[in-house]
Design an enzyme around this catalytic site. Sequence first.
Site, PDB file in Angstrom:
ATOM      1  N   CYS A 126      -3.180 -12.755  -2.931  1.00 45.26           N
ATOM      2  CA  CYS A 126      -2.823 -11.332  -3.066  1.00 45.26           C
ATOM      3  C   CYS A 126      -2.355 -10.831  -1.709  1.00 45.26           C
ATOM      4  O   CYS A 126      -2.990 -11.125  -0.691  1.00 45.26           O
ATOM      5  CB  CYS A 126      -4.046 -10.540  -3.524  1.00 45.26           C
ATOM      6  SG  CYS A 126      -3.754  -8.770  -3.665  1.00 45.26           S
ATOM      7  N   HIS A 168      -2.523  -9.943 -12.929  1.00 40.07           N
ATOM      8  CA  HIS A 168      -2.906  -9.622 -11.551  1.00 40.07           C
ATOM      9  C   HIS A 168      -2.449  -8.205 -11.189  1.00 40.07           C
ATOM     10  O   HIS A 168      -3.229  -7.413 -10.640  1.00 40.07           O
ATOM     11  CB  HIS A 168      -2.285 -10.666 -10.619  1.00 40.07           C
ATOM     12  CG  HIS A 168      -2.576 -10.479  -9.159  1.00 40.07           C
ATOM     13  ND1 HIS A 168      -3.254 -11.401  -8.407  1.00 40.07           N
ATOM     14  CD2 HIS A 168      -2.248  -9.465  -8.303  1.00 40.07           C
ATOM     15  CE1 HIS A 168      -3.355 -10.962  -7.157  1.00 40.07           C
ATOM     16  NE2 HIS A 168      -2.737  -9.794  -7.069  1.00 40.07           N
ATOM     17  N   GLU A 169      -1.189  -7.886 -11.511  1.00 40.88           N
ATOM     18  CA  GLU A 169      -0.653  -6.568 -11.121  1.00 40.88           C
ATOM     19  C   GLU A 169      -1.266  -5.439 -11.944  1.00 40.88           C
ATOM     20  O   GLU A 169      -1.565  -4.372 -11.409  1.00 40.88           O
ATOM     21  CB  GLU A 169       0.875  -6.552 -11.236  1.00 40.88           C
ATOM     22  CG  GLU A 169       1.590  -7.575 -10.354  1.00 40.88           C
ATOM     23  CD  GLU A 169       1.154  -7.556  -8.893  1.00 40.88           C
ATOM     24  OE1 GLU A 169       0.812  -6.477  -8.378  1.00 40.88           O
ATOM     25  OE2 GLU A 169       1.134  -8.637  -8.277  1.00 40.88           O
ATOM     26  N   HIS A 172      -4.604  -4.527 -10.619  1.00 42.42           N
ATOM     27  CA  HIS A 172      -4.515  -3.639  -9.447  1.00 42.42           C
ATOM     28  C   HIS A 172      -4.517  -2.172  -9.888  1.00 42.42           C
ATOM     29  O   HIS A 172      -5.100  -1.313  -9.221  1.00 42.42           O
ATOM     30  CB  HIS A 172      -3.210  -3.888  -8.681  1.00 42.42           C
ATOM     31  CG  HIS A 172      -3.309  -4.915  -7.593  1.00 42.42           C
ATOM     32  ND1 HIS A 172      -4.193  -4.834  -6.548  1.00 42.42           N
ATOM     33  CD2 HIS A 172      -2.605  -6.055  -7.380  1.00 42.42           C
ATOM     34  CE1 HIS A 172      -4.031  -5.877  -5.729  1.00 42.42           C
ATOM     35  NE2 HIS A 172      -3.072  -6.640  -6.222  1.00 42.42           N
TER      36      HIS A 172
END
Length: 214
Positions: A126, A168-169, A172
């Site tokens: 990341c 993953h995004e 966030h």
Amino acid sequence: MATPSDRTPLAEQVEQLLATEGPLAIVAAGDPVLRRPTERFDGQLDPALLARFVEALRITMHAAPGVGLAAPQVGVGLRIAVIEDPAPVPEEVRLARGRVPQPFRVLVNPSYEAVGAARAAFFEGCLSVPGYQAVVTRHAEVRLTGEDEHGRAVDEVFTGWPARIVQHETDHLDGMLYLDRAELRSLSSNQAIAERWAGPTPARAAEALGFELP
Ligand code: ZN
């Protein structure tokens, strides 16, 4: 100069960020903005400002370089992320990880759900946690819903590495970092990855470092 009174605080913040040319500064782990759920995008930026912000995210992602960048990573608490992966990897890595090229995309208000029960475990990193990577077990296939940068509905299934990137995004945007889901015994410096664990799968790392794979 007077500030237009109809501009939202987020629009003010983004205008200030964009006042400087070039890639934006990337926020590192430890900044609370990475731990706060983001605001759904609902026109807080007018279309022109949104387009400029998306372009700045794209430039910043390329410069890093990375394959995804979420608004909180530049300090902006909006439910927006960008992804793009040219996937310059050897054939054996492409096959093992499903790392196929992912064209540039803007994710606005994305959410995902698993498609099927298959899981995939690979090292990931990341931009907000520089210097390290760890193995994360994720859904092998997800259905992503949300909008694009023009407000058009998105409802699409992602598989392989692109599925990992969108998870993953989107995480966030919910105040999560990949480390929250990682096998911590796999935590490796980028140097260790390059020297020892660059293979297509983390099988040897699992054996040597002592962690389970699904
Ligand atoms: Zn990240």
